[in-house]
Design a protein around this motif. Structure first.
Motif, mmCIF file in Angstrom:
data_model
loop_
_atom_site.group_PDB
_atom_site.id
_atom_site.type_symbol
_atom_site.label_atom_id
_atom_site.label_comp_id
_atom_site.label_asym_id
_atom_site.label_seq_id
_atom_site.Cartn_x
_atom_site.Cartn_y
_atom_site.Cartn_z
ATOM 1 N N PRO A 1 8.926 63.026 109.563
ATOM 2 C CA PRO A 1 9.500 61.725 109.630
ATOM 3 C C PRO A 1 8.794 60.645 109.329
ATOM 4 O O PRO A 1 8.941 59.540 108.693
ATOM 5 N N ARG A 2 7.174 60.712 109.443
ATOM 6 C CA ARG A 2 6.245 60.259 108.943
ATOM 7 C C ARG A 2 6.472 59.839 107.383
ATOM 8 O O ARG A 2 6.105 58.758 106.584
ATOM 9 N N THR A 3 6.567 60.724 106.559
ATOM 10 C CA THR A 3 6.764 60.870 105.317
ATOM 11 C C THR A 3 8.172 60.022 104.897
ATOM 12 O O THR A 3 8.060 59.020 104.070
ATOM 13 N N VAL A 4 9.166 59.985 105.482
ATOM 14 C CA VAL A 4 10.363 59.352 105.344
ATOM 15 C C VAL A 4 10.076 57.823 105.713
ATOM 16 O O VAL A 4 10.468 57.003 105.011
ATOM 17 N N ILE A 5 9.447 57.523 106.704
ATOM 18 C CA ILE A 5 8.950 55.973 107.222
ATOM 19 C C ILE A 5 8.186 55.479 105.941
ATOM 20 O O ILE A 5 8.497 54.336 105.634
ATOM 21 N N SER A 6 7.306 56.300 105.276
ATOM 22 C CA SER A 6 6.456 55.922 104.327
ATOM 23 C C SER A 6 7.312 55.484 102.985
ATOM 24 O O SER A 6 7.069 54.504 102.411
ATOM 25 N N PHE A 7 8.315 56.453 102.778
ATOM 26 C CA PHE A 7 9.132 56.163 101.751
ATOM 27 C C PHE A 7 10.008 55.003 101.810
ATOM 28 O O PHE A 7 10.185 54.235 100.954
ATOM 29 N N ILE A 8 10.305 54.728 103.252
ATOM 30 C CA ILE A 8 11.134 53.472 103.337
ATOM 31 C C ILE A 8 10.457 52.132 103.121
ATOM 32 O O ILE A 8 10.603 51.226 102.498
ATOM 33 N N GLY A 9 9.114 52.198 103.536
ATOM 34 C CA GLY A 9 7.916 51.146 103.147
ATOM 35 C C GLY A 9 7.742 51.191 101.677
ATOM 36 O O GLY A 9 7.795 49.955 101.333
ATOM 37 N N GLN A 10 7.845 52.070 100.958
ATOM 38 C CA GLN A 10 7.785 52.058 99.659
ATOM 39 C C GLN A 10 9.081 51.403 98.859
ATOM 40 O O GLN A 10 9.046 50.328 98.134
ATOM 41 N N GLN A 11 10.099 51.876 99.304
ATOM 42 C CA GLN A 11 11.427 51.491 98.948
ATOM 43 C C GLN A 11 11.925 49.889 99.184
ATOM 44 O O GLN A 11 12.406 49.253 98.245
ATOM 45 N N LYS A 12 11.562 49.593 100.347
ATOM 46 C CA LYS A 12 12.021 48.246 101.007
ATOM 47 C C LYS A 12 11.229 47.196 100.189
ATOM 48 O O LYS A 12 11.831 45.967 99.922
ATOM 49 N N GLU A 13 10.028 47.407 99.393
ATOM 50 C CA GLU A 13 9.395 46.519 98.562
ATOM 51 C C GLU A 13 9.735 46.648 97.081
ATOM 52 O O GLU A 13 9.246 45.652 96.352
ATOM 53 N N MET A 14 10.740 47.256 96.862
ATOM 54 C CA MET A 14 11.063 47.568 95.260
ATOM 55 C C MET A 14 11.886 46.239 95.003
ATOM 56 O O MET A 14 12.582 45.725 95.671
ATOM 57 N N ILE A 15 11.586 45.940 93.585
ATOM 58 C CA ILE A 15 12.269 44.755 93.130
ATOM 59 C C ILE A 15 13.222 45.243 91.892
ATOM 60 O O ILE A 15 12.836 46.130 91.065
ATOM 61 N N GLN A 16 14.569 44.867 92.149
ATOM 62 C CA GLN A 16 15.650 45.430 91.132
ATOM 63 C C GLN A 16 15.268 44.534 89.971
ATOM 64 O O GLN A 16 15.256 43.467 89.800
ATOM 65 N N ALA A 17 15.079 45.315 88.884
ATOM 66 C CA ALA A 17 14.864 44.649 87.557
ATOM 67 C C ALA A 17 16.539 43.865 86.970
ATOM 68 O O ALA A 17 16.052 42.587 86.674
#
Length: 365
Positions: free
Chosen positions: A89-105
């Motif tokens: 689950p901590r991997t999934v939370i980290s993934f959310i943290g990375q994804q939520k900061e992504m900017i759509q081109a």
């Protein structure tokens, strides 16, 4: 004399449900399923015949979206040397943290909560398929997602597709009338007018067959064997009055007559010059890719999306603001402006909850 059962489509799901790779029990004894030590080969055909039904568990489009989302998660895990399946689950939370900061081109905005929910749904789907508990349901993951839904500081693209109503439809029909081929004109008018009057999703439009359409004295009746809100094949149909402006009754009838379609999908692919229908084929034979059928000669949901985009551009409407969803939104909004009540609109669109109409309703200026 029992012999070990041969490999089957869902053996991994069954065998890994009660224990992990080290043999440690994952669930309590009371929730364990009884398991025979050996099964006879005599039941193999019956077992595999039933197991094949799992290919209909989700739609092909949903499967494609889940595969794409889970591939993104797998890439993240590989980059950080983490296990994607099963995932901590901590991997999934980290993934959310990375994804939520992504900017759509394309938009310059951050990923929406809906996109992040789709990522989590994909993780959940593949974990359940493999017989693991889904880390997406861990309390900490749920808390993170609840927080995201209340975060007002994220810069997300929140623009919904605008509705296509009578005014916009009139412009689109004028453009269609300029097309040189009669088959193109007939088909595309039927798509737009049926899509708007019935409030169809593009996938529903693509799946309509000739046998689903009935021309009654003063109304067009369209049966929906399946829809997004009707996954179990319950009886569902739309009744479209012939008296409404831009009613689909005549244009659908004209299209069927001109195309000389007697069975199969209603909306067909046309040749490059638009003079004839492409070869129509629906083979009852699996192609080995998740149990899809080999099919050709008819429009799919993405094709209908492109048809709408094309005519919006030609009509001078900003194609960035309109799409296939504009027909469904236009149906709800137009009926609302025609002073129809919520129950009437819901019976047209197939909604089960009046609160869902808010997403489609775009009030008048």
């Amino acid at each position: 004399m029992k012999t070990p059962l041969m490999t089957n489509p869902i053996e991994h799901t069954y065998s890994s449900e009660n224990e992990n790779s080290s043999g440690t029990e994952l669930i309590s004894d009371k929730n364990k399923f009884y398991k025979e030590s050996h099964l006879p080969l005599s039941i193999l055909d019956d077992y595999q015949n039933a197991a094949q039904e799992t290919r209909y568990e989700i739609s092909n489009n949903t499967r494609r979206i889940y595969q794409s989302s889970f591939s993104i998660f797998e890439q993240y895990c590989q980059q950080h040397q983490l296990s994607p399946l099963p995932a901590d689950p901590r991997t999934v939370i980290s993934f959310i943290g990375q994804q939520k900061e992504m900017i759509q081109a394309s938009t310059g905005k951050q990923l929406s909560k809906q996109t992040l929910n789709t990522r989590l749904a994909a993780i959940r789907f593949f974990h359940i398929q493999a017989g693991f508990h889904s880390p997406s349901e861990h309390p900490l993951v749920l808390r993170v997602m609840r927080g995201l839904s209340r975060n007002q500081h994220r810069q997300m693209s929140g623009y919904d597709q605008q509705p296509i109503m009578y005014d916009e439809l009139e412009l689109l029909i004028q453009v269609i009338d300029q097309q040189p081929q009669i088959l193109t004109r007939a088909r595309d008018k039927a798509i737009l007018q049926l899509g708007l009057q019935g409030g169809f999703r593009r996938s529903e439009l693509a799946n309509i067959e000739v046998s689903h359409v009935a021309f009654l004295r003063d109304k067009l009746r369209v049966r929906l064997p399946y829809s997004k809100s009707n996954q179990q094949g319950q009886k569902e149909w739309k009744v479209l009055p012939k008296s409404e402006p831009f009613a689909a009754y005549d244009v659908v009838k004209d299209w069927i007559s001109l195309a000389e379609i007697q069975s199969g999908h209603l909306f067909r692919s046309l040749s490059r010059d638009g003079r004839s229908l492409r070869n129509y084929q629906v083979q009852d034979k699996l192609d080995g890719n998740h149990g899809n059928f080999r099919q050709s000669g008819f429009l799919r949901g993405d094709d209908i999306y492109q048809v709408i985009k094309k005519y919006c551009q030609k009509a001078g409407l900003n194609a960035d603001f309109f799409g296939a969803h504009s027909l469904r939104s236009g149906c709800v909004t137009q009926l609302y402006e025609n002073d129809k009540d919520h129950l009437y609109i819901m019976s047209r669109t197939g909604h089960n909850d009046p609160r869902s109409l808010k997403h489609y309703l775009k009030p008048k200026d």
